[in-house]
Scaffold this active site. Structure first.
Site, short mmCIF file in Angstrom:
data_model
loop_
_atom_site.label_atom_id
_atom_site.label_comp_id
_atom_site.label_asym_id
_atom_site.label_seq_id
_atom_site.Cartn_x
_atom_site.Cartn_y
_atom_site.Cartn_z
N ASP A 42 -33.48 31.91 15.65
CA ASP A 42 -33.01 33.04 14.87
C ASP A 42 -31.77 33.57 15.59
O ASP A 42 -31.77 33.70 16.81
CB ASP A 42 -34.08 34.12 14.77
CG ASP A 42 -33.78 35.06 13.62
OD1 ASP A 42 -33.62 34.58 12.49
OD2 ASP A 42 -33.69 36.29 13.84
N PHE A 61 -17.99 28.99 11.21
CA PHE A 61 -18.70 29.49 10.03
C PHE A 61 -19.06 30.96 10.29
O PHE A 61 -18.82 31.50 11.38
CB PHE A 61 -19.95 28.66 9.74
CG PHE A 61 -21.05 28.83 10.77
CD1 PHE A 61 -21.02 28.15 11.97
CD2 PHE A 61 -22.10 29.71 10.55
CE1 PHE A 61 -22.00 28.32 12.93
CE2 PHE A 61 -23.11 29.89 11.50
CZ PHE A 61 -23.05 29.19 12.69
P1 IMP Z 1 -30.33 32.85 10.64
O1 IMP Z 1 -30.13 31.53 9.96
O2 IMP Z 1 -31.33 33.73 10.01
O3 IMP Z 1 -30.56 32.69 12.10
O4 IMP Z 1 -28.97 33.65 10.40
C1 IMP Z 1 -28.00 33.71 11.34
C2 IMP Z 1 -26.75 34.37 10.78
O5 IMP Z 1 -26.02 34.87 11.90
C3 IMP Z 1 -25.84 33.37 10.10
O6 IMP Z 1 -25.94 33.44 8.73
C4 IMP Z 1 -24.45 33.84 10.55
O7 IMP Z 1 -24.06 34.84 9.69
C5 IMP Z 1 -24.67 34.49 11.88
N1 IMP Z 1 -24.40 33.55 12.96
C6 IMP Z 1 -25.31 33.02 13.82
N2 IMP Z 1 -24.71 32.18 14.68
C7 IMP Z 1 -23.41 32.18 14.36
C8 IMP Z 1 -22.29 31.48 14.91
O8 IMP Z 1 -22.36 30.68 15.85
N3 IMP Z 1 -21.11 31.76 14.32
C9 IMP Z 1 -20.97 32.63 13.29
N4 IMP Z 1 -21.96 33.28 12.74
C10 IMP Z 1 -23.20 33.06 13.27
#
Ligand code: IMP
Length: 204
Positions: free
Chosen positions: A80, A161
């Site tokens: 996460d 991203f």
């Molecule tokens: P998860 O998939 O619920 O962990 O959501 C993580 C969210 O955090 C993603 O949709 C991105 O918006 C943001 N995020 C996490 N890691 C990165 C990264 O390395 N670069 C840019 N955004 C990130």
């Protein structure tokens, strides 16, 4: 019981990646390549995707890992992650994906951060990644990685991203969005969390 054996992996062992996001599964698969594990995806195994009801990165990573481990009866790894802004008391944090809305529009999410920050002088921001590994026995271990820097505005670069174009890591003059992926991957929050997981659970 030999705890070392219970919490460590050897080549050939099965590990479920507790994500239904094929991009994430692929990225984790690549990171685990050198260890010779048999990687399975929770989505392919029909495991349900639990609601992220935790109020910390750790709690959400843990609940995803436990749900897959229970369903598949195999060890499962979940992550996460999110973007935190000091001037917004750590927001968007665990809500990072949600700030981009259902159409995943990160231009909107980045503008929202910039608008809410207004003229605040503190531009400090950081990314967090929590990796949790859970076993069918109910045991779990969680590892946290962070990378710190400043908000860049306007956003720059299209190599990454999410919030990458508005994050300039400390000690660098370019944003994550402008950085070559292999450089970002060597210093990112995910890389730090992953290293902790590897050091504690994987044998080459
Ligand atoms: P998860 O998939 O619920 O962990 O959501 C993580 C969210 O955090 C993603 O949709 C991105 O918006 C943001 N995020 C996490 N890691 C990165 C990264 O390395 N670069 C840019 N955004 C990130």
């Amino acid at each position: 019981m030999n705890l070392t054996t219970e919490t460590s992996f050897s080549p050939g062992d099965k590990l479920v990646v507790a994500s239904h996001n094929s991009g994430k599964v692929r990225e984790i698969q690549e990171l685990l390549e050198p260890f010779g594990l048999e990687i399975l995806s929770a989505g392919d195994l029909g495991a349900p995707e639990p609601e992220e009801t935790g109020d910390t990165f750790e709690a959400n990573a843990r609940l995803k890992a436990h749900a897959s481990a229970q369903f598949t009866n195999l060890p499962a790894l979940a992550d996460d992650s999110g973007f935190c802004v000091a001037g917004l008391e750590g927001a968007p944090g665990i809500y990072s994906a949600r700030w981009a809305g259902t159409d995943k529009n990160f231009s909107v999410a980045m503008s929202r951060i910039n608008d809410q920050l207004g003229t605040q002088e503190d531009r400090t921001a950081w990314f967090v990644c929590c990796l949790s590994i859970a076993w069918p026995t109910g045991k779990s271990l969680t590892f946290r990685g962070e990378v710190w820097g400043d908000i860049a505005w306007p956003p720059r670069g299209n190599k990454g991203f999410g919030y990458d174009p508005m994050f300039q890591p400390n000690g660098h003059a370019i944003t994550f969005g402008e950085m070559e992926p292999h450089i970002k991957h060597s210093m990112s929050h995910r890389a730090h969390a992953f290293r902790l997981f590897v050091d504690s659970c994987l044998r080459r």
